[in-house]
Design a protein around this motif. Structure first.
Motif, mmCIF file in Angstrom:
data_model
loop_
_atom_site.group_PDB
_atom_site.id
_atom_site.type_symbol
_atom_site.label_atom_id
_atom_site.label_comp_id
_atom_site.label_asym_id
_atom_site.label_seq_id
_atom_site.Cartn_x
_atom_site.Cartn_y
_atom_site.Cartn_z
ATOM 1 N N GLU A 52 0.834 -1.212 0.000
ATOM 2 C CA GLU A 52 0.000 0.000 0.000
ATOM 3 C C GLU A 52 0.867 1.262 0.000
ATOM 4 N N ARG A 53 1.954 1.232 0.814
ATOM 5 C CA ARG A 53 2.844 2.407 0.865
ATOM 6 C C ARG A 53 3.536 2.630 -0.477
ATOM 7 N N ALA A 54 4.003 1.512 -1.076
ATOM 8 C CA ALA A 54 4.673 1.642 -2.373
ATOM 9 C C ALA A 54 3.699 2.130 -3.432
ATOM 10 N N GLN A 55 2.445 1.688 -3.367
ATOM 11 C CA GLN A 55 1.447 2.103 -4.345
ATOM 12 C C GLN A 55 1.166 3.604 -4.226
ATOM 13 N N ARG A 59 2.028 6.497 -7.021
ATOM 14 C CA ARG A 59 0.961 7.336 -7.571
ATOM 15 C C ARG A 59 1.384 8.814 -7.575
ATOM 16 N N VAL A 60 2.041 9.243 -6.471
ATOM 17 C CA VAL A 60 2.500 10.652 -6.389
ATOM 18 C C VAL A 60 3.575 10.919 -7.426
ATOM 19 N N LEU A 61 4.544 10.004 -7.513
ATOM 20 C CA LEU A 61 5.634 10.191 -8.461
ATOM 21 C C LEU A 61 5.119 10.209 -9.895
ATOM 22 N N ALA A 62 4.113 9.383 -10.199
ATOM 23 C CA ALA A 62 3.597 9.337 -11.567
ATOM 24 C C ALA A 62 3.012 10.692 -11.962
ATOM 25 N N GLU A 138 2.721 1.765 -11.836
ATOM 26 C CA GLU A 138 1.743 2.870 -11.886
ATOM 27 C C GLU A 138 1.821 3.507 -13.277
ATOM 28 N N LEU A 139 0.691 3.607 -13.967
ATOM 29 C CA LEU A 139 0.636 4.192 -15.314
ATOM 30 C C LEU A 139 0.690 5.721 -15.224
ATOM 31 N N VAL A 140 1.466 6.313 -16.146
ATOM 32 C CA VAL A 140 1.566 7.788 -16.231
ATOM 33 C C VAL A 140 0.607 8.246 -17.332
ATOM 34 N N ARG A 141 -0.378 9.062 -16.992
ATOM 35 C CA ARG A 141 -1.413 9.489 -17.932
ATOM 36 C C ARG A 141 -1.333 11.006 -18.132
ATOM 37 N N LEU A 150 5.474 3.779 -14.473
ATOM 38 C CA LEU A 150 6.499 3.845 -13.448
ATOM 39 C C LEU A 150 6.508 2.515 -12.707
ATOM 40 N N VAL A 151 7.679 1.911 -12.585
ATOM 41 C CA VAL A 151 7.854 0.644 -11.862
ATOM 42 C C VAL A 151 8.758 0.898 -10.670
ATOM 43 N N VAL A 152 8.246 0.577 -9.475
ATOM 44 C CA VAL A 152 9.012 0.787 -8.239
ATOM 45 C C VAL A 152 9.217 -0.581 -7.576
ATOM 46 N N CYS A 153 10.469 -0.936 -7.253
ATOM 47 C CA CYS A 153 10.815 -2.194 -6.558
ATOM 48 C C CYS A 153 11.102 -1.864 -5.102
ATOM 49 N N THR A 154 10.295 -2.421 -4.206
ATOM 50 C CA THR A 154 10.408 -2.134 -2.774
ATOM 51 C C THR A 154 10.826 -3.401 -2.040
#
Length: 693
Positions: A52-55, A59-62, A138-141, A150-154
């Motif tokens: 949830e935190r990574a999501q 979302r903010v970074l996207a 997360e998709l950038v629209r 955006l792909v984040v590995c946590t």
């Protein structure tokens, strides 16, 4: 193999140890299960929080990366992604453009960003719940269009470590609680097992001592108390049954070792005592006496089983009275008794005791107002002279007994190795004769009887024959005597009577059949009833049946014998006196008994042509029979001269080898045809001679 050993070890453990092992194993399994469940739940919860935190971060970074991506400014994109450096859980992040090409990326220290292909492969598959890495896409629209992703590995390892620490604390707590519970359970188990263990000790003592008066006590009112009460009731029931069992065992011992009629030892106990005497044979010789009551079956059948039992009881009492202290007296069964005379090796001393036995048992006795004849024969075997094995000794004593019977009854006979083979053969005949009827070894043959004047066949005499597969053809005079002594003559006689009547029904109606009756049959059977039943069963008319008795029947002339013969006479059956003139001939017999025919014995017939006095006797018999309205028949006619002499003296009929030998049933009809043809030929030849003359 190992499993079997473990199972056997567990089975051998005491109940208390088994219960403790069960408690410890249950506590351990429960703790481990709790640890596993808590760890799994905490692990899933921690992973869910990391995702949830990574999501949210992605979302903010996207949103912040839309502008650099739309203006194709990778430098600005790098600056935005470098902001992830303050987040320790992030290992790397990659911004892919619309063509799935890495546009910008960020990697934590000592981490590298994989290629676009590898990123696509890792994010395309299902998430691995066992992996500590969490991939967030997360998709950038821009204006509703996807311009990149955006792909984040946590890394979720730090969260997992905290989860394991909490699970360990839970495990520790569960272990402490489990130990406390186990201690309490052990106390409860001891309180349950100790009474049961005590009960087991009592049961072991009872099973070893068989003392059922023992009782157990307890103040408990729970299930253990109920178990104690049930055990006490069981002991009470066992105690009462033990009393009954001891009584039954005493009764069974009596039944197994004591004869119910005489109170003497029975065959089983006699064998046990004989075996024991043989074990202690050294220096302790003894003698075996086998006794058999003479004609006991005749007495038993004629006077009834009650009289027979009283006679057996009296025999037992008299044997006990003549025996010495320490001697064994036994009833082996039926009319067979035996004695073991201990400490005797001198045949003369044994003979003196045997003589006392004969003196005690060879006198008539009075039973219920009846004078009952009694006699005994004794066979003696000396031990060890005549053997040292039970079967051998009893066999030798039996052989001596049969020798005593063959020698005239009412006597004692010692076993002798050179004893005549006739005794052995008699024993063989008796044993084989007991099954001769069922094995269909007996047969009936028929000897024709011819009228002397007309030469016509008037009937046949039925004669029994015995062919044994090993003994061969046994003579009738030999096995009939054995059958009378062994009590088999009634069965054999009834079989011959029924068989002869059945066959006679197939003959022409003018032919009769003659059947011999033993003296034992006349004295022991209800002949009118027997013959009436056979005639009714076979359908043979009474006037076609003739019964033959010998003069020995008349020796014991009684009202019962007279009633038997008159009963047959009333049935319409004819009665012939066989072998007349050879035994105990008395003119009084002929007046008292209703005879229809006298049969002249063959000894007179053979002497007819050579001895004048024989012809005088035959003439007297024929005249006397005519005066008493009886017919005569001569037996054993073997030549024409004898037949001619008999015709001159006025004899009515003949039978013998001159007419025909005894015929098998299938040969009767051919004989009748041939005989009739021969008589016609003889008559025609006689007429021709008269005409020519």
């Amino acid at each position: 193999m190992i499993r079997a050993v473990v199972v056997r070890m567990l089975q051998d453990l005491r109940l208390r140890t088994k219960l403790r092992l069960v408690v410890i194993a249950s506590t351990l399994m429960a703790s481990l299960l709790l640890f596993a469940v808590v760890t799994l739940l905490e692990y899933n919860d921690s992973r869910h929080r990391v995702e949830e935190r990574a999501q949210g971060l992605a979302r903010v970074l996207a949103q912040n990366l839309r502008a650099p991506l739309s203006f194709e400014d990778p430098t600005a994109a790098h600056r935005v992604l470098d902001g992830l450096g303050v987040v320790p859980e992030v290992r790397w992040a990659a911004l892919l453009d619309a063509h799935a090409v890495v546009f910008a990326s960020h990697a934590a220290k000592a981490q590298t960003v994989p290629s676009a292909f590898e990123i696509g492969r890792r994010t395309a598959g299902a998430a691995d719940a066992r992996s500590a890495l969490v991939y967030t896409v997360e998709l950038v629209r821009l204006d509703g269009n996807v311009v990149g992703q955006l792909v984040v590995c946590t890394d979720a390892s730090p969260a997992f470590s905290a989860t394991l620490a909490r699970a360990a604390l839970v495990l520790l707590g569960a272990a402490v609680i489990g130990l406390l519970a186990s201690a309490a359970a052990v106390k409860v188990q001891d309180a349950m097992v100790e009474p049961i263990a005590g009960l087991a000790e009592v049961m072991d003592d009872v099973s070893r001592t068989h003392v059922y008066v023992t009782r157990v006590s307890t103040r408990r009112r729970d299930e253990v108390g109920a178990l104690y009460d049930g055990f006490n009731r069981l002991l009470g029931e066992l105690e009462s049954r033990d009393v009954v069992l001891q009584r039954q065992q005493a009764r069974l011992f009596t039944l197994a070792h004591v004869d119910a009629v005489t109170g003497l030892s029975n065959r089983h106990h006699f064998r046990l005592m004989l075996d024991e005497a043989l074990i202690h044979l050294s220096g302790h010789p003894f003698a075996i006496l086998c006794l058999d009551l003479d004609r006991f079956k005749t007495v038993n059948d004629a006077l009834g089983h009650d009289v027979g039992d009283q006679l057996l009881t009296l025999v037992g009492e008299r044997l006990k009275s003549v025996s010495r202290d320490g001697d064994l007296v036994a009833r082996l069964g039926g009319d067979e008794f035996a004695m073991v005379l201990r400490g005797l090796a001198d045949p003369q001393e044994v003979q003196r005791i045997a003589d006392r036995v004969l003196a005690a048992l060879c006198t008539a006795v009075d039973i219920a107002g009846l004078t009952v004849p009694m006699g005994v024969s004794v066979g003696i075997a000396l031990v060890p002279r005549d053997g040292d094995q039970p079967e051998q000794l009893l066999k030798n004593a039996d052989l001596a007994l049969y020798a005593a019977k063959a020698g005239g009854r009412g006597r004692a006979c010692f076993y002798d190795a050179a004893m005549s083979a006739g005794v052995v053969r008699r024993l063989q005949l008796e044993r084989a004769l007991r099954s001769a009827i069922t094995l269909e070894q007996l047969s009936v043959v028929y000897q024709p009887q011819v009228d002397l004047v007309s030469r016509a066949v008037t009937g046949f005499e039925a004669l029994v024959r015995w062919r044994h597969p090993e003994l061969g053809e046994v003579r009738p005079d030999e096995f009939i005597a054995v059958a009378e002594d062994a009590g088999l003559i009634n069965d054999i006689g009834a079989w011959v009577l029924e068989r002869a009547c059945q066959v006679a029904c197939t003959w022409p109606p003018h032919l009769s059949v003659a059947v011999n009756l033993s003296a034992v049959q006349v004295m022991t059977q209800d002949l009118p009833q027997l013959i009436g039943r056979v005639l009714a069963t076979t359908g043979l008319p009474a006037e076609r049946l003739e019964v033959e008795i010998t003069e020995s029947v008349l020796l014991n002339e009684t009202e019962a014998t007279l009633a038997q013969l008159h009963g047959l006479n009333r049935l319409g059956v004819r009665i012939a006196l066989d072998d007349f003139g050879t035994g105990y001939s008395s003119m009084a017999y002929l007046r008292r008994f209703p005879f229809d025919k006298l049969k002249i014995d063959r000894c007179f017939v053979k002497a007819l042509t050579t001895e004048a006095d024989a012809r005088v006797i035959v003439h007297a018999i024929i005249d006397m029979a005519a005066g008493l309205h009886m017919t005569t028949l001569a037996e054993g006619v073997e030549c024409e001269a004898e037949m001619a002499a008999l015709l001159e003296e006025g004899c009515a009929a003949v039978q013998g080898y001159l007419v025909a030998r005894p015929l098998r049933v299938e040969a009767v009809a051919p004989f009748l045809r041939d005989w009739a043809a021969s008589q016609r030929a003889t008559a025609e030849a006689g007429q021709a001679v008269v005409v020519l003359g």
